[in-house]
Design a protein around this motif. Structure first.
Motif: not given
Ligand code: SF4
Length: 205
Positions: A72-80
């Motif tokens: 719901t808020e832009r994220c700098a880093i995403g781990f998948i």
């Protein structure tokens, strides 16, 4: 570029996402599990006491522990964590790609499919039959059907690594990767440094 330099750098597919993550103030970080065993999430937690100082610069907006699949808020880093094995995985991965500046494949399942991809050498119908129709653990006399319901995500014919569905910026191999490897990549990105994973932390088992 020398062979030594190449081996110490993580594969990178976008221009310079590390710089986009280096910014003032707290940054949002998100993690989600697709088709995996959550072992990579446990490796994330194995950063132990290093997580606490991280919280002065990072807000964990989404975590595999809560398994909330929408940002719901832009994220700098995403781990998948995990590969892509059903249509829900595809939607979730695309959503994370749209909402994260930098997206990282964590672990063998996300990087190349991992253990779930062992089914790729068989036909999907044979896998489903083995699991639901011919299973040696099926209750004798019980009805044997392959589950089907609109609420159950449709399984993909093959298991895919994340980068076959969306562009991924970095890859941290291992099953699971060391907590030190995850921390090294996260710390580099938070501080806007080029990401470098020392060979000592880079393994494929
Ligand atoms: S890479 Fe290994 S530890 Fe991580 S989700 Fe896949 S099987 Fe589990």
């Amino acid at each position: 570029m020398t062979e030594e330099t190449r081996s110490d750098e993580l594969p990178k597919t976008s221009p310079d996402p590390a710089l986009s993550a280096g910014r003032d103030g707290k940054i949002n970080v998100a993690m989600i599990s697709l088709c995996g065993c959550w072992g990579c999430t446990l490796s994330f937690l194995d950063m132990d006491e290093r997580i606490l100082p991280l919280l002065t610069t990072v807000t964990i907006h989404r975590s595999s522990l809560t398994d909330i699949k929408r940002i719901t808020e832009r994220c700098a880093i995403g781990f998948i964590e995990g590969g892509v094995a059903n249509e829900d995985n595809i939607e979730t991965l695309r959503h994370f790609r749209e909402n994260c500046d930098v997206l990282i494949s964590v672990g063998a399942c996300a990087v190349w499919g991992g253990v779930p991809a062992m089914r790729n050498v068989f036909e999907l119908k044979d896998c489903l039959a083995e699991a639901y129709l011919d299973s040696p653990t099926a209750v004798p006399g019980a009805e044997r059907v392959v589950p089907s319901h609109p609420d159950i995500p449709r399984i993909t014919t093959k298991v895919h690594p994340c980068h076959e569905v969306v562009e991924m910026d970095y890859f941290i191999p291992g099953c699971p990767p060391d907590a030190d490897a995850i921390f090294t990549v996260l710390d580099d990105l938070i501080h806007g440094r080029p990401v470098r994973l020392p060979r000592s932390l880079n393994h494929y088992d």
